[in-house]
Design a protein around this motif. Structure first.
Motif, mmCIF file in Angstrom:
data_model
loop_
_atom_site.group_PDB
_atom_site.id
_atom_site.type_symbol
_atom_site.label_atom_id
_atom_site.label_comp_id
_atom_site.label_asym_id
_atom_site.label_seq_id
_atom_site.Cartn_x
_atom_site.Cartn_y
_atom_site.Cartn_z
ATOM 1 N N ALA A 51 0.836 -1.203 0.000
ATOM 2 C CA ALA A 51 0.000 0.000 0.000
ATOM 3 C C ALA A 51 0.871 1.254 0.000
ATOM 4 C CB ALA A 51 -0.935 -0.014 1.212
ATOM 5 N N TRP A 52 1.926 1.241 0.806
ATOM 6 C CA TRP A 52 2.837 2.392 0.837
ATOM 7 C C TRP A 52 3.510 2.573 -0.522
ATOM 8 C CZ3 TRP A 52 8.169 2.421 0.087
ATOM 9 C CH2 TRP A 52 8.811 3.637 0.356
ATOM 10 N N ALA A 53 3.905 1.463 -1.151
ATOM 11 C CA ALA A 53 4.562 1.548 -2.455
ATOM 12 C C ALA A 53 3.647 2.175 -3.494
ATOM 13 C CB ALA A 53 4.999 0.154 -2.908
ATOM 14 N N SER A 54 2.365 1.817 -3.486
ATOM 15 C CA SER A 54 1.424 2.388 -4.450
ATOM 16 C C SER A 54 1.254 3.881 -4.231
ATOM 17 C CB SER A 54 0.067 1.681 -4.335
ATOM 18 O OG SER A 54 0.188 0.311 -4.661
ATOM 19 N N ARG A 55 1.128 4.288 -2.962
ATOM 20 C CA ARG A 55 0.983 5.720 -2.677
ATOM 21 C C ARG A 55 2.237 6.487 -3.070
ATOM 22 N NH1 ARG A 55 -0.673 3.576 2.299
ATOM 23 N NH2 ARG A 55 1.199 4.423 3.307
#
Length: 483
Positions: free
Chosen positions: A83-87
């Motif tokens: 999720a952090w990578a996508s953001r």
């Protein structure tokens, strides 16, 4: 002299004990503060693909922890990392600009993945891979600019290659990554890493590479790390907390601090020159060493609180040049004050020496010579408390990055008390080494003055004060250059 030999023996024992684990100690190849980036541009018919890699060292990763660990359980779960990578990938796309002949190319995120591995002191290091894609005209001049984290230090590279039916007529960047996409940094470039943020590529239909490299293909690859990253001072945090182990760990930490102090810089020349220039004695040398120890511990704690409190808004690597500049200015001011005082004392001593010589000759002329040699005059005032404090601040204001990592690791592992004890022991070892240097310097200065003529002997404190001024100038210039 016996006290100095005992101090040397104690320091030698600590250094020998500490040398074995220190030999294998390591951290992120480019340092604990770095954020390293690599953008691989791949031009194919009608398409631009960018494989964008970010390798975060221990401290930037720690600053991202709160943004990744959304459930607050102190672990970085795979789902949280994705999720952090996508953001983050979306923010990266906003921070770059691609144009063909002046027309912007809209880049979208095609993939994003993140993985962590164990870094120094057990702190995680983070690797992000993001794929960006956009529509590419058949031919033209592609320009690329990367404005992401412009104020962060670290490795920055850009590569470009044509594939399928696209050939590159010219390119300002190479086609192959020197670091294997931040997985293997070349040793010869670690001291002067590349800082490439722009590229200009002229392309047209033609014969390019046959192989298309899919972005995010290496998402499961751990960040590049030096071997044995868990050893050294930070490795002591993993030891079992028995009384014997704790005592041995504190001794090792003191040894690491002494080794750190005996490395390049760290105030040795400043302390030695000041002690001689001020005519200081053993008591003042010990007082300065103790004050340096306290100051170093406080600076580590203050910087650690800033890193944890301000998280993503604070750039710890940016404060080091300012601290270095402050240390240089303090040393310059202290040296200038000592030099002025010493020149005045030297001049006064010269006049007193001439008077004593005249009296001595007069006594002999009247048969009143009693063999009294009154040529030696007081060596001038020692450092005041304010001067001692200035020297302590100049020598201890710059915290060791390793000690900072120990503090953050201890907080992460829930061993804050042990971490603080290790930092204190490290600071004591650092200060002890400086005290030994100071004691040896004082004794050497006295020996030199005794063996020189009285006139030349009186010059030793003046020259030492001038040396402090030179050290202050060097530290100040270095701080200005690094700002």
């Amino acid at each position: 002299m016996r006290a100095i030999r005992r101090a040397f023996a104690t320091a030698a024992v600590a250094l020998v004990i500490a040398a074995w684990p220190a030999a294998t100690a390591s951290a992120h190849p480019l340092g604990n503060f770095t954020v390293n980036r690599a953008a691989s541009l791949q031009l194919s018919p009608g398409r631009l693909d960018v494989d964008y890699v970010v390798d975060l060292a221990e401290i930037p990763t720690e600053q991202e922890r709160a943004a990744i660990d959304t459930n607050g359980d102190a672990t970085l779960a795979p789902a949280e990392l994705e999720a952090w990578a996508s953001r983050t990938a979306g923010a990266l796309a906003d921070g770059v600009r691609a144009e063909v002949d002046g027309t912007p190319i809209s880049l979208r995120v095609s993939c994003a993945t993140a993985v962590t591995s164990r870094g120094q002191g057990g702190l995680p290091v983070l690797r992000l891979e993001a794929g960006l894609a956009g529509v590419l005209p058949p031919a033209g001049t592609l320009t690329w600019r990367d404005a992401n984290d412009a104020d962060r230090i670290g490795w920055r590279e850009v590569t470009a290659r044509g594939t399928g039916g696209v050939a590159l007529a010219s390119s300002s960047v190479p086609s192959a990554s020197a670091s294997d996409r931040l997985r293997a940094y070349p040793d010869e470039l670690l001291s002067d890493p590349p800082d490439v943020r722009e590229a200009r590529i002229v392309y047209a239909p033609g014969t390019g590479d046959d192989v298309f490299v899919r972005p995010c293909a290496g998402g499961g690859t751990a960040p590049a790390m030096s071997p044995d990253s868990g050893s050294g001072l930070t490795g002591l945090l993993d030891r079992e907390a028995t009384p014997a182990v704790l005592g041995f760990a504190l001794l090792l930490a003191a040894g690491f601090g002494a080794i750190h102090a005996l490395g390049p810089g760290h105030g040795k020349a400043l302390m030695a020159g000041t002690l001689i220039g001020a005519g200081a004695r053993v008591r003042q040398a010990v007082a300065v060493g103790g004050a340096v120890s306290v100051m170093h511990t406080m600076s580590v704690l203050a910087l650690g609180l800033l890193v944890l409190g301000l998280e993503r808004t604070f750039r710890p690597e940016q404060i080091y040049p300012w601290l270095g500049l402050a240390s240089g200015l303090l040393a310059l001011g202290l040296g200038a004050w000592l030099l002025v005082r010493r020149i005045g004392v030297w001049s006064l001593q010269g006049r007193r020496h001439e008077v004593l010589d005249d009296d001595h000759a007069h006594d002999h002329a009247h048969g009143d010579g009693r063999g009294q040699h009154r040529h030696r005059v007081p060596n001038g005032p020692v450092l005041s408390r304010r001067g001692l404090l200035t020297l302590a601040v100049a020598g201890g204001i710059l915290p060791s990055p390793t000690a900072l990592v120990v503090l953050l690791s201890a907080i992460s592992l829930g061993r804050i008390g042990f971490g603080l004890a290790l930092i204190a022991a490290f600071s004591v070892g650092l200060a002890t080494a400086l005290v030994v240097v100071g004691l040896v310097t004082i004794r050497a200065g006295d020996a030199i003055a005794d063996r020189m003529s009285s006139r030349l002997g009186r010059l030793v404190p003046v020259l030492s004060s001038a040396a402090v001024v030179v050290v202050g100038v060097v530290l100040t210039v270095r701080g200005i250059v690094e700002l």
